[in-house]
Write an enzyme that holds these catalytic residues in place. Structure first.
Site, PDB file in Angstrom:
ATOM      1  N   HIS A   1       4.338   9.568  32.722  1.00  0.00           N
ATOM      2  CA  HIS A   1       5.643   9.104  32.243  1.00  0.00           C
ATOM      3  C   HIS A   1       5.584   7.742  31.557  1.00  0.00           C
ATOM      4  O   HIS A   1       6.620   7.164  31.236  1.00  0.00           O
ATOM      5  CB  HIS A   1       6.645   9.042  33.404  1.00  0.00           C
ATOM      6  CG  HIS A   1       6.886  10.368  34.047  1.00  0.00           C
ATOM      7  ND1 HIS A   1       7.433  10.510  35.299  1.00  0.00           N
ATOM      8  CD2 HIS A   1       6.637  11.625  33.605  1.00  0.00           C
ATOM      9  CE1 HIS A   1       7.517  11.797  35.598  1.00  0.00           C
ATOM     10  NE2 HIS A   1       7.033  12.494  34.595  1.00  0.00           N
TER      11      HIS A   1
ATOM     12  N   GLU B   1      11.440   7.834  32.747  1.00  0.00           N
ATOM     13  CA  GLU B   1      12.519   7.934  33.728  1.00  0.00           C
ATOM     14  C   GLU B   1      13.275   6.619  33.892  1.00  0.00           C
ATOM     15  O   GLU B   1      13.980   6.407  34.887  1.00  0.00           O
ATOM     16  CB  GLU B   1      11.962   8.429  35.072  1.00  0.00           C
ATOM     17  CG  GLU B   1      11.382   9.841  34.926  1.00  0.00           C
ATOM     18  CD  GLU B   1      11.039  10.507  36.244  1.00  0.00           C
ATOM     19  OE1 GLU B   1      10.966   9.806  37.272  1.00  0.00           O
ATOM     20  OE2 GLU B   1      10.830  11.726  36.233  1.00  0.00           O
TER      21      GLU B   1
ATOM     22  N   ASP C   1       6.407  18.591  45.792  1.00  0.00           N
ATOM     23  CA  ASP C   1       7.008  18.875  44.476  1.00  0.00           C
ATOM     24  C   ASP C   1       6.148  19.945  43.796  1.00  0.00           C
ATOM     25  O   ASP C   1       6.405  21.140  43.927  1.00  0.00           O
ATOM     26  CB  ASP C   1       7.079  17.570  43.677  1.00  0.00           C
ATOM     27  CG  ASP C   1       7.509  17.777  42.231  1.00  0.00           C
ATOM     28  OD1 ASP C   1       7.982  18.869  41.903  1.00  0.00           O
ATOM     29  OD2 ASP C   1       7.357  16.844  41.412  1.00  0.00           O
TER      30      ASP C   1
ATOM     31  N   LYS D   1      16.999  12.259  43.567  1.00  0.00           N
ATOM     32  CA  LYS D   1      16.041  11.413  42.835  1.00  0.00           C
ATOM     33  C   LYS D   1      16.399  11.510  41.352  1.00  0.00           C
ATOM     34  O   LYS D   1      16.320  12.589  40.765  1.00  0.00           O
ATOM     35  CB  LYS D   1      14.641  11.948  43.133  1.00  0.00           C
ATOM     36  CG  LYS D   1      13.540  11.461  42.235  1.00  0.00           C
ATOM     37  CD  LYS D   1      12.175  11.843  42.792  1.00  0.00           C
ATOM     38  CE  LYS D   1      11.348  12.552  41.745  1.00  0.00           C
ATOM     39  NZ  LYS D   1       9.898  12.460  41.931  1.00  0.00           N
TER      40      LYS D   1
ATOM     41  N   GLU E   1       5.356  11.562  47.837  1.00  0.00           N
ATOM     42  CA  GLU E   1       5.478  12.893  47.225  1.00  0.00           C
ATOM     43  C   GLU E   1       4.153  13.277  46.574  1.00  0.00           C
ATOM     44  O   GLU E   1       3.475  12.429  45.992  1.00  0.00           O
ATOM     45  CB  GLU E   1       6.597  12.799  46.177  1.00  0.00           C
ATOM     46  CG  GLU E   1       6.901  14.082  45.434  1.00  0.00           C
ATOM     47  CD  GLU E   1       8.039  13.853  44.434  1.00  0.00           C
ATOM     48  OE1 GLU E   1       8.957  13.040  44.714  1.00  0.00           O
ATOM     49  OE2 GLU E   1       8.011  14.476  43.355  1.00  0.00           O
TER      50      GLU E   1
ATOM     51  N   SER F   1       4.932  16.331  34.101  1.00  0.00           N
ATOM     52  CA  SER F   1       3.878  16.550  35.102  1.00  0.00           C
ATOM     53  C   SER F   1       4.237  17.820  35.869  1.00  0.00           C
ATOM     54  O   SER F   1       4.495  17.809  37.061  1.00  0.00           O
ATOM     55  CB  SER F   1       3.746  15.339  36.029  1.00  0.00           C
ATOM     56  OG  SER F   1       4.895  15.173  36.815  1.00  0.00           O
TER      57      SER F   1
ATOM     58  N   GLU G   1       5.201   7.352  40.299  1.00  0.00           N
ATOM     59  CA  GLU G   1       6.533   6.779  40.535  1.00  0.00           C
ATOM     60  C   GLU G   1       6.557   5.826  41.721  1.00  0.00           C
ATOM     61  O   GLU G   1       6.048   6.154  42.798  1.00  0.00           O
ATOM     62  CB  GLU G   1       7.554   7.902  40.799  1.00  0.00           C
ATOM     63  CG  GLU G   1       7.667   8.837  39.611  1.00  0.00           C
ATOM     64  CD  GLU G   1       8.517  10.067  39.884  1.00  0.00           C
ATOM     65  OE1 GLU G   1       9.365  10.016  40.789  1.00  0.00           O
ATOM     66  OE2 GLU G   1       8.312  11.067  39.187  1.00  0.00           O
TER      67      GLU G   1
ATOM     68  N   ASP H   1       5.805   8.639  44.391  1.00  0.00           N
ATOM     69  CA  ASP H   1       5.416   9.990  43.958  1.00  0.00           C
ATOM     70  C   ASP H   1       4.068   9.853  43.261  1.00  0.00           C
ATOM     71  O   ASP H   1       3.986   9.318  42.156  1.00  0.00           O
ATOM     72  CB  ASP H   1       6.456  10.590  43.000  1.00  0.00           C
ATOM     73  CG  ASP H   1       6.035  11.981  42.519  1.00  0.00           C
ATOM     74  OD1 ASP H   1       5.005  12.507  43.012  1.00  0.00           O
ATOM     75  OD2 ASP H   1       6.734  12.546  41.657  1.00  0.00           O
TER      76      ASP H   1
ATOM     77  N   LYS I   1      13.902  21.147  42.472  1.00  0.00           N
ATOM     78  CA  LYS I   1      14.112  21.105  41.014  1.00  0.00           C
ATOM     79  C   LYS I   1      14.497  22.505  40.561  1.00  0.00           C
ATOM     80  O   LYS I   1      13.660  23.419  40.611  1.00  0.00           O
ATOM     81  CB  LYS I   1      12.826  20.692  40.303  1.00  0.00           C
ATOM     82  CG  LYS I   1      12.412  19.241  40.501  1.00  0.00           C
ATOM     83  CD  LYS I   1      11.020  19.036  39.923  1.00  0.00           C
ATOM     84  CE  LYS I   1      10.665  17.564  39.756  1.00  0.00           C
ATOM     85  NZ  LYS I   1       9.220  17.387  39.458  1.00  0.00           N
TER      86      LYS I   1
ATOM     87  N   HIS J   1      15.891  15.293  39.346  1.00  0.00           N
ATOM     88  CA  HIS J   1      15.890  15.418  37.886  1.00  0.00           C
ATOM     89  C   HIS J   1      14.492  15.813  37.414  1.00  0.00           C
ATOM     90  O   HIS J   1      13.557  15.908  38.223  1.00  0.00           O
ATOM     91  CB  HIS J   1      16.293  14.084  37.261  1.00  0.00           C
ATOM     92  CG  HIS J   1      15.301  12.969  37.495  1.00  0.00           C
ATOM     93  ND1 HIS J   1      15.277  11.803  36.787  1.00  0.00           N
ATOM     94  CD2 HIS J   1      14.262  12.865  38.383  1.00  0.00           C
ATOM     95  CE1 HIS J   1      14.289  11.039  37.218  1.00  0.00           C
ATOM     96  NE2 HIS J   1      13.669  11.657  38.189  1.00  0.00           N
TER      97      HIS J   1
END
Ligand code: PGA
Ligand code: ZN
Length: 429
Positions: free
Chosen positions: A163, A214, A331, A406, A293, A41, A172, A249, A356, A384
């Protein structure tokens, strides 16, 4: 510091896609190696991940051009004196493009981090300690200082969005233990993860306990409240009630219709940014959520600004914010890019940085992003990517910066590698 050998090869990441490993050797024999991660993403403003686009190889995803780019830099890099900053500036200048599309951010980051790891070895410092000194400009030669701060862990235990194969549009659902040392927090995450598995098994059957990219479970549910109820139940069953908060998230860019300006936050439920803000506020009023997030799409500044002016109050004490408003993490909004960060600060779009390193492509720029966020009193979370390798560098980075981290669920080898690095750093030896 002089590099006397530089190598790159193509390896695989946790989604069976190619990525790079870069190896650096310094004059004194110190070595550093880094395996570059990759997102799914991804934000549209991220630095460019160079792939070969040749459909005959790995569905177009091979990275041999990036490998070649590293190898071709040997001539310019070998036997020259570099610091982290001068190396990174040199790589940025050699690339010359706005978003590192010539050499590839993946190629550049590989060299940047492999060099940092080799430098840590040169100074006989643990990587986290070396990073701390680079970030906070502390003297390398003074070996006495050892000041490890406790960090917070964001553990993604229910996966949705890009994911997973389920219909959860929020990407998430994370737990954030608030009490104890990092070792105790990891124990809580593991115990809650197991309780969650048995609850999902009981409710939806054994077939529904497969995990997403994840490592979090990806049961066939579609509503955020279903996911949150499962988590609350698991926390209770594991006896951590009141000791664990929840973070989301949304990765909302992935469920935003830019033409209609609507967010399909759950299948069939399409909301404008004001209604989506109210939707989040309802969740925050019912569950111990302390952080969201990317609640809006990466360029929906109106949505972010509106939400920041109408922040819901948490029902639990927020470890990241004294006034008990939730924190808003950027993010895709920020892409670890100093210029996006200053724009977001000016417009008051969020209150926390997701860091990141492959979004920006060098360690120096990542540290600049960190210091801007930290200096402004923002919370920071080293993160990550959904496509990872067993490389555990980000655990060192989080400890070195005393930042939250995270790293997904404590399952799937590439996530466990990060947990285990933290356990190695914090366990008394
Ligand atoms: P990505 O997702 O690595 O697939 O971009 C992680 C995130 O959105 O935080
Ligand atoms: Zn995200």
């Amino acid at each position: 510091m002089k590099i006397i050998n530089l190598n790159a090869i193509q390896i695989l990441d946790s989604r069976a896609n190619p990525t790079l490993q870069v190896d650096v050797i310094l004059e004194d024999g110190s070595k550093g190696s880094f395996q570059v991660p990759s997102g799914a993403s991804t934000g549209i403003h991220e630095a460019h991940e160079l792939r070969d686009e040749n459909m005959n190889f790995y569905h177009g995803k091979s990275v041999m051009r990036a490998v070649e780019n590293v190898l071709n830099l040997r001539e310019k890099l070998l036997n020259q004196d570099f610091t982290q900053e001068s190396l990174d500036s040199f790589l940025i200048a050699t690339d010359g493009s706005q978003n590192k599309e010539i050499l590839g951010a993946n190629a550049i980051l590989g060299i940047s981090v492999a060099f940092a790891k080799a430098c840590a070895m040169h100074f006989s410092l643990p990587i986290y300690e070396y990073l701390r000194r680079v970030a906070f400009k502390i003297n390398m030669e003074n070996k006495k200082v050892r000041n490890l701060e406790d960090i917070h862990l964001f553990a993604n235990i229910i996966n949705g969005g890009l994911h997973s194969g389920n219909k959860l549009n929020i990407q998430e659902f994370m737990i954030v233990p608030t009490n104890g040392s990092p070792i105790e927090k990891i124990r809580a995450i593991s115990e809650i993860y197991h309780e969650l598995k048995s609850i999902i098994e009981e409710k939806y059957g054994k077939n529904d306990t497969a995990v997403g990219d994840e490592g979090g479970f990806a049961p066939s549910i579609s509503k955020a409240e279903e996911a949150l109820n499962l988590i609350v139940e698991a926390v209770k069953k594991a006896n951590y009630e009141g000791l664990v908060t929840i973070a989301l998230d949304s990765a909302a860019s992935d469920f935003y219709d830019a033409d209609l300006k609507l967010y399909e936050v759950e299948p069939g439920l399409k909301l404008d940014y004001k209604k989506l803000s109210a939707y989040y506020s309802d969740l925050v009023a019912k569950y111990p959520i302390v952080s969201i997030e990317d609640p809006f799409a990466e360029d929906d500044f109106e949505g972010f600004a509106y939400f920041m002016n109408n922040l819901p109050t948490t029902i639990v004490q927020n470890p990241f914010n004294k006034d008990s408003k939730i924190i808003v993490v950027g993010d895709d909004l920020l892409v670890t890019n100093p210029s996006r960060i200053s724009m977001a600060m000016e417009k008051n779009l969020c209150s926390s940085l997701l860091l990141k390193i492959n979004q920006i492509g060098t360690l120096s720029e990542s540290l600049k992003a960190f210091s801007m966020a930290n200096g402004a009193g923002w919370h920071t979370i080293v993160s990550h990517r959904s496509g990872e390798t067993s490389d555990d560098f980000i655990s060192d980075l989080a400890v070195g910066l005393s930042s939250s981290i995270k790293i997904g669920a404590p399952a799937r080898g590439e996530r466990v590698a990060k947990y285990n690095k933290l356990l190695n750093i914090y366990s008394k030896k």
